[in-house]
Write a protein that holds these residues in place. Structure first.
Motif, short mmCIF file in Angstrom:
data_model
loop_
_atom_site.label_atom_id
_atom_site.label_comp_id
_atom_site.label_asym_id
_atom_site.label_seq_id
_atom_site.Cartn_x
_atom_site.Cartn_y
_atom_site.Cartn_z
N UNK A 39 -43.60 14.62 -2.77
CA UNK A 39 -43.07 15.80 -2.07
C UNK A 39 -41.77 15.54 -1.32
N UNK A 40 -41.58 14.35 -0.81
CA UNK A 40 -40.39 14.04 -0.01
C UNK A 40 -39.33 13.36 -0.88
N UNK A 41 -38.85 14.08 -1.88
CA UNK A 41 -37.91 13.48 -2.84
C UNK A 41 -36.64 12.98 -2.17
N UNK A 42 -36.10 13.76 -1.23
CA UNK A 42 -34.85 13.33 -0.61
C UNK A 42 -35.04 12.07 0.24
N UNK A 43 -36.27 11.78 0.66
CA UNK A 43 -36.55 10.60 1.45
C UNK A 43 -36.49 9.29 0.66
N UNK A 44 -36.59 9.35 -0.67
CA UNK A 44 -36.60 8.13 -1.48
C UNK A 44 -35.38 7.24 -1.18
N UNK A 45 -34.23 7.84 -0.98
CA UNK A 45 -33.01 7.04 -0.76
C UNK A 45 -33.06 6.29 0.56
N UNK A 46 -33.96 6.67 1.47
CA UNK A 46 -34.07 5.99 2.75
C UNK A 46 -34.98 4.77 2.69
N UNK A 47 -35.82 4.70 1.66
CA UNK A 47 -36.75 3.57 1.63
C UNK A 47 -36.73 2.76 0.33
N UNK A 48 -36.18 3.28 -0.74
CA UNK A 48 -36.18 2.51 -1.99
C UNK A 48 -34.78 1.96 -2.25
N UNK A 49 -34.63 0.63 -2.21
CA UNK A 49 -33.30 0.03 -2.43
C UNK A 49 -32.72 0.46 -3.77
N UNK A 50 -31.46 0.72 -3.76
CA UNK A 50 -30.79 1.07 -5.01
C UNK A 50 -30.79 2.55 -5.32
N UNK A 51 -31.67 3.33 -4.69
CA UNK A 51 -31.72 4.77 -4.96
C UNK A 51 -30.71 5.47 -4.06
N UNK A 52 -29.75 6.14 -4.67
CA UNK A 52 -28.76 6.90 -3.92
C UNK A 52 -29.26 8.30 -3.61
N UNK A 53 -29.96 8.93 -4.58
CA UNK A 53 -30.49 10.27 -4.33
C UNK A 53 -31.58 10.61 -5.36
N UNK A 54 -32.51 11.42 -4.90
CA UNK A 54 -33.53 12.03 -5.76
C UNK A 54 -33.60 13.48 -5.32
N UNK A 55 -33.53 14.38 -6.28
CA UNK A 55 -33.63 15.80 -5.94
C UNK A 55 -34.41 16.53 -7.04
N UNK A 56 -35.04 17.63 -6.67
CA UNK A 56 -35.74 18.42 -7.69
C UNK A 56 -34.75 18.93 -8.73
N UNK A 57 -35.21 19.00 -9.97
CA UNK A 57 -34.38 19.51 -11.06
C UNK A 57 -35.30 20.11 -12.10
N UNK A 58 -35.31 21.42 -12.21
CA UNK A 58 -36.22 22.09 -13.14
C UNK A 58 -37.66 21.74 -12.80
N UNK A 59 -38.40 21.25 -13.80
CA UNK A 59 -39.78 20.83 -13.56
C UNK A 59 -39.88 19.36 -13.19
N UNK A 60 -38.75 18.72 -12.95
CA UNK A 60 -38.77 17.28 -12.70
C UNK A 60 -37.87 16.88 -11.56
N UNK A 61 -37.16 15.77 -11.80
CA UNK A 61 -36.34 15.16 -10.77
C UNK A 61 -35.04 14.67 -11.38
N UNK A 62 -33.98 14.72 -10.59
CA UNK A 62 -32.70 14.11 -10.97
C UNK A 62 -32.50 12.93 -10.03
#
Length: 158
Positions: A39-62
């Motif tokens: 549920x907290x997709x935008x939070x991934x970049x705060x805790x997973x090294x290397x992840x710049x961004x995660x956002x909802x996209x259609x039925x999935x994620x970008x």
């Protein structure tokens, strides 16, 4: 996106030619970790090294990694609080053929046993790259779970 990958299902996690499995325990409860993953997709970049961004996209994620790698993903399992998995549908990473990442969460004392599996297939250089990258990916996973656990503890205290 450079190319589309083979559409595989959850069964690919066990059948993939390359499987990287990592485990770490966390103090947070499984439902808290599940919510952070699903549920907290935008939070991934705060805790997973290397992840710049995660956002909802259609039925999935970008997903965008630091360094420019991009993924379009479909969530293929979201069974709270035990299982969260997604398939990479398209990427600009050369050589990738099929890709699923599975997070399994199970109670461990008062916390959670977090198991992440990378299930991969692709051209020979792609498969070799993952074999060589295994130690670094494992460190990144352990660091991520530690950061997520601390983030959830701070949020719980607030």
């Amino acid at each position: 996106m450079a190319h589309r990958l083979r559409p595989v299902g959850l069964d690919f996690v066990e059948a993939a030619p390359v499987r990287l499995v990592f485990v770490r325990e966390a103090a947070a409860a499984p439902d808290m970790i599940f919510r952070a993953l699903a549920e907290d997709l935008t939070g991934w970049s705060e805790w997973f090294p290397g992840v710049a961004s995660v956002r909802p996209s259609g039925d999935g994620r970008a997903v965008r990694l630091r360094g420019g790698v991009r993924f379009e993903e479909s969530v293929i399992a979201a069974e709270a609080p035990d299982l969260y998995a997604y398939r990479v549908d398209a990427t600009n990473m050369p050589g990738a053929g099929a890709w699923v990442e599975e997070w399994r969460l199970s109670p461990a004392g008062t916390g959670t046993r977090v198991q992440m599996t990378f299930a991969l297939d692709g051209a020979a250089p792609f498969r070799l790259m993952w074999a060589v990258a295994r130690p670094g990916v494992g460190r990144s996973f352990r660091e991520a779970v530690g950061k997520l656990d601390r983030r959830l503890a701070r949020a719980h205290r607030s």
